[in-house]
Design an enzyme around this catalytic site. Structure first.
Site, PDB file in Angstrom:
ATOM      1  N   LYS A 129       0.862  -1.190   0.000  1.00 61.67           N
ATOM      2  CA  LYS A 129       0.000   0.000   0.000  1.00 61.67           C
ATOM      3  C   LYS A 129       0.888   1.226   0.000  1.00 61.67           C
ATOM      4  CE  LYS A 129      -4.474   1.069   0.421  1.00 61.67           C
ATOM      5  NZ  LYS A 129      -5.665   0.254   0.089  1.00 61.67           N
ATOM      6  N   ASP A 169      -7.249   4.239  -4.140  1.00 61.41           N
ATOM      7  CA  ASP A 169      -7.834   4.129  -2.805  1.00 61.41           C
ATOM      8  C   ASP A 169      -8.444   5.509  -2.510  1.00 61.41           C
ATOM      9  OD1 ASP A 169      -7.857   2.122  -0.358  1.00 61.41           O
ATOM     10  OD2 ASP A 169      -7.425   4.051   0.524  1.00 61.41           O
TER      11      ASP A 169
HETATM   12  P1  NDP Z   1     -13.056   7.874  -2.097  1.00 62.27           P
HETATM   13  O1  NDP Z   1     -11.985   8.854  -1.976  1.00 62.27           O
HETATM   14  O2  NDP Z   1     -13.692   7.640  -3.423  1.00 62.27           O
HETATM   15  O3  NDP Z   1     -14.233   8.201  -1.058  1.00 62.27           O
HETATM   16  C1  NDP Z   1     -13.978   8.272   0.300  1.00 62.27           C
HETATM   17  C2  NDP Z   1     -15.279   8.584   1.035  1.00 62.27           C
HETATM   18  O4  NDP Z   1     -15.058   8.404   2.428  1.00 62.27           O
HETATM   19  C3  NDP Z   1     -15.734  10.014   0.854  1.00 62.27           C
HETATM   20  O5  NDP Z   1     -17.126  10.073   0.966  1.00 62.27           O
HETATM   21  C4  NDP Z   1     -15.052  10.715   2.045  1.00 62.27           C
HETATM   22  O6  NDP Z   1     -15.713  11.890   2.477  1.00 62.27           O
HETATM   23  C5  NDP Z   1     -15.160   9.651   3.108  1.00 62.27           C
HETATM   24  N1  NDP Z   1     -14.018   9.805   4.032  1.00 62.27           N
HETATM   25  C6  NDP Z   1     -12.709   9.695   3.733  1.00 62.27           C
HETATM   26  N2  NDP Z   1     -11.956   9.930   4.794  1.00 62.27           N
HETATM   27  C7  NDP Z   1     -12.801  10.206   5.790  1.00 62.27           C
HETATM   28  C8  NDP Z   1     -12.642  10.522   7.144  1.00 62.27           C
HETATM   29  N3  NDP Z   1     -11.415  10.632   7.710  1.00 62.27           N
HETATM   30  N4  NDP Z   1     -13.748  10.723   7.896  1.00 62.27           N
HETATM   31  C9  NDP Z   1     -14.986  10.607   7.334  1.00 62.27           C
HETATM   32  N5  NDP Z   1     -15.200  10.313   6.057  1.00 62.27           N
HETATM   33  C10 NDP Z   1     -14.136  10.108   5.288  1.00 62.27           C
HETATM   34  O7  NDP Z   1     -12.451   6.502  -1.539  1.00 62.27           O
HETATM   35  P2  NDP Z   1     -12.940   5.003  -1.760  1.00 62.27           P
HETATM   36  O8  NDP Z   1     -14.408   4.942  -1.881  1.00 62.27           O
HETATM   37  O9  NDP Z   1     -12.104   4.409  -2.823  1.00 62.27           O
HETATM   38  O10 NDP Z   1     -12.486   4.327  -0.390  1.00 62.27           O
HETATM   39  C11 NDP Z   1     -13.351   4.221   0.734  1.00 62.27           C
HETATM   40  C12 NDP Z   1     -12.872   3.100   1.631  1.00 62.27           C
HETATM   41  O11 NDP Z   1     -12.870   1.865   0.908  1.00 62.27           O
HETATM   42  C13 NDP Z   1     -11.446   3.248   2.173  1.00 62.27           C
HETATM   43  O12 NDP Z   1     -11.379   2.667   3.455  1.00 62.27           O
HETATM   44  C14 NDP Z   1     -10.623   2.401   1.195  1.00 62.27           C
HETATM   45  O13 NDP Z   1      -9.422   1.963   1.783  1.00 62.27           O
HETATM   46  C15 NDP Z   1     -11.586   1.257   0.971  1.00 62.27           C
HETATM   47  N6  NDP Z   1     -11.368   0.462  -0.232  1.00 62.27           N
HETATM   48  C16 NDP Z   1     -11.284   1.037  -1.464  1.00 62.27           C
HETATM   49  C17 NDP Z   1     -11.114   0.260  -2.586  1.00 62.27           C
HETATM   50  C18 NDP Z   1     -11.078   0.822  -3.958  1.00 62.27           C
HETATM   51  O14 NDP Z   1     -10.971   0.048  -4.908  1.00 62.27           O
HETATM   52  N7  NDP Z   1     -11.199   2.122  -4.144  1.00 62.27           N
HETATM   53  C19 NDP Z   1     -10.963  -1.212  -2.476  1.00 62.27           C
HETATM   54  C20 NDP Z   1     -11.149  -1.722  -1.129  1.00 62.27           C
HETATM   55  C21 NDP Z   1     -11.315  -0.894  -0.075  1.00 62.27           C
HETATM   56  P3  NDP Z   1     -14.998  13.317   2.261  1.00 62.27           P
HETATM   57  O15 NDP Z   1     -15.160  13.610   0.807  1.00 62.27           O
HETATM   58  O16 NDP Z   1     -15.729  14.255   3.151  1.00 62.27           O
HETATM   59  O17 NDP Z   1     -13.554  13.149   2.662  1.00 62.27           O
HETATM   60  O1  2IT Z   2      -7.925  -1.626  -0.345  1.00 64.41           O
HETATM   61  C1  2IT Z   2      -7.900  -2.116  -1.483  1.00 64.41           C
HETATM   62  O2  2IT Z   2      -8.063  -3.331  -1.673  1.00 64.41           O
HETATM   63  C2  2IT Z   2      -7.724  -1.222  -2.623  1.00 64.41           C
HETATM   64  N1  2IT Z   2      -7.640  -0.008  -2.428  1.00 64.41           N
HETATM   65  C3  2IT Z   2      -7.617  -1.762  -4.008  1.00 64.41           C
HETATM   66  C4  2IT Z   2      -6.245  -2.305  -4.280  1.00 64.41           C
HETATM   67  C5  2IT Z   2      -5.977  -2.692  -5.701  1.00 64.41           C
HETATM   68  O3  2IT Z   2      -4.803  -3.004  -5.957  1.00 64.41           O
HETATM   69  O4  2IT Z   2      -6.865  -2.702  -6.538  1.00 64.41           O
END
Ligand code: NDP
Ligand code: 2IT
Length: 447
Positions: A129, A169
């Protein structure tokens, strides 16, 4: 060096003594080791403290300076990182996070979890990561591009399609991946699958964007089927309104669920009857096109906004899809009192260990992110396979493979987590993830 006997306490002590300030990493390590060590102690092959000493230590941590210039001509400096945690199963694989809270503790927790998650997918993927404390909020497109190009100019020498394959992410989506991929190509004169989550026009996979959210709902469906239940008609709380939250909400709605909430870091937007298509589209447009805040929608189109998290609303299912530690003991208690039956994590480590313990006590089914959000990295693995073969698979093919992977992960969790009539998904995911990594580490001389 610890004593010769495998012991949870001495491993946790070692971690805390080395990095006492890394609270998120200590939390993730505790959550994993608490379930894996009792299993390892009852299996001679894994009952080996030296194996665990290596498992808990990242193979490599890279930290670098990211210089860039903002729109006012100011010289700016951020920190960049990549943690290459474990490559026993394949090249390091995991996302990049751009958020002001990013530090080594956060990236070590994420990459340690990623090792077990990637193992669960059954694909040949190690775990890593990376990211930066850069804050993309309020930045112009030019600033984002300048930052991404500078970031990859430092990172490029440490990654490669056979070495380490970053993806998105928090704060990193296909636009940022595109800028990094473009710069990587210029620097190396290669076109290969060094990054995943690329736009389809640049060699990305169909459904990668949707994969984490869709995969989460496919996993949830398996949890429900286990109890002869269906998603149709269930009330669902979604937190977050980014990539994972959007596609989790969309798929849940397609399957007949009533999605009551979505949120951002300012609070929660809700509609007690469940979001209709028009309300959902308004939210998506606000987030993706206008880069707005959910509070702007208060009172519009039957939507209301409150300045808190979604966890004290009444529902059957909670899908935390925002960030780590968003469900604490209080949140868990509220959810339980309001009759929640299933919690499936879209985010990484959104529940504190205390919250998870409460869910287990109350027999609420709780799926840890390393199992339920593995759809994203799985389709990243499928993107790597397509890039290596110089092929493009159609949406139906990718969706079918994603569904099957989520089903298989559910079966693995069930196999190692079922106690009489309850499934402890956390225990199942940790043990199943551990076995594959441990087998590979042992066969490679535990290096
Ligand atoms: P995005 O940046 O697309 O969205 C993040 C969302 O979470 C936004 O609504 C944001 O609100 C909110 N957020 C972020 N940080 C905080 C915080 N400190 N407190 C409150 N709200 C927060 O990210 P993703 O949707 O890609 O990721 C969301 C989660 O999913 C993370 O934990 C990530 O690690 C996990 N994840 C993502 C994957 C991927 O493929 N993208 C795969 C697997 C897991 P705001 O705009 O107000 O910051
Ligand atoms: O937390 C996760 O699994 C991700 N942000 C996606 C990682 C990836 O390599 O697609």
């Amino acid at each position: 060096m610890t004593k010769n006997t495998l012991s949870l306490d001495s491993l946790l002590e070692l971690i805390k003594q080395r990095d006492p300030h890394e609270t998120e990493f200590v939390q993730a390590a505790t959550e994993i080791l608490e379930t894996v060590i009792p299993f390892a102690k009852s299996h001679d092959k894994y009952n080996n403290i030296r194996l665990f000493e290596r498992l808990i230590e990242p193979e490599r941590v890279i930290q670098f300076r990211v210089p860039w210039v903002d729109d006012d001509g100011n010289e700016r400096t951020n920190r960049g990182f990549r943690v290459q945690y474990n490559n026993a199963l394949g090249p390091y694989k995991g996302g990049l996070r751009f958020h002001p809270s990013v530090n080594l503790s956060i990236l070590k927790f994420l990459s340690f979890e990623q090792v077990f998650k990637n193992s669960l997918t059954g694909l040949p993927l190690g775990g890593g990561k990376g990211g930066s404390d850069f804050n993309p909020k309020g930045k112009s497109n030019r600033e984002i591009k300048a930052f991404c190009q500078s970031f990859i100019t430092e990172l490029y020498r440490f990654i490669g399609s056979e070495t380490d394959i970053p993806a998105g992410d928090i704060g990193v989506g296909s636009i940022e991946i595109g800028y990094m991929f473009g710069q990587y190509k210029r620097m190396t004169n290669t076109f290969n699958g060094v990054l995943t989550g690329k736009a389809v026009s640049s060699g990305g996979s169909k459904l990668r964007n949707e994969a984490t959210g869709y995969g989460l709902v496919y996993f949830l469906e398996e949890m429900l089927h286990e109890n002869n239940e269906e998603l149709d008609g269930k009330k669902v709380l979604v937190s977050g309104s980014g990539n994972v939250a959007q596609f989790a909400a969309q798929k849940a709605m397609q399957m007949g669920a009533k999605v009551i909430t979505m949120s951002d870091s300012d609070g929660t937007i809700y509609c007690e009857k469940g979001l209709n298509e028009e309300q959902f589209d308004t939210i998506i447009k606000l987030k993706n096109e206008q880069k707005g805040r959910l509070s702007e929608l208060d009172g519009e189109k039957g939507l209301s906004f409150i300045n808190k998290k979604p966890w004290d609303m009444e529902a059957d299912i909670a899908l935390p899809c925002a960030t780590q530690n968003e469900i604490t003991e209080v949140g868990a208690q509220n959810l339980i009192e309001n009759g929640i039956k299933y919690v499936a994590e879209g985010a990484n480590m959104p529940c504190t260990n205390e919250a998870i313990a409460l869910f287990h006590e109350a027999n609420v089914y709780h799926a840890p992110g390393k199992a339920s959000n593995a759809g994203g990295v799985s389709v990243s693995g499928l993107e790597m396979a397509q890039n290596a073969q110089k092929q493009f698979w159609d949406e139906e093919t990718v969706d079918k493979k994603l569904r099957q992977i989520m089903k298989d992960i559910h079966s693995s969790c069930r196999k190692y987590g079922k106690d009489e009539d309850y499934i402890n998904y956390l225990k199942g995911a940790n043990i199943a993830g551990f076995i594959r990594v441990a087998e590979a580490m042992i066969s490679q001389g535990q290096v």
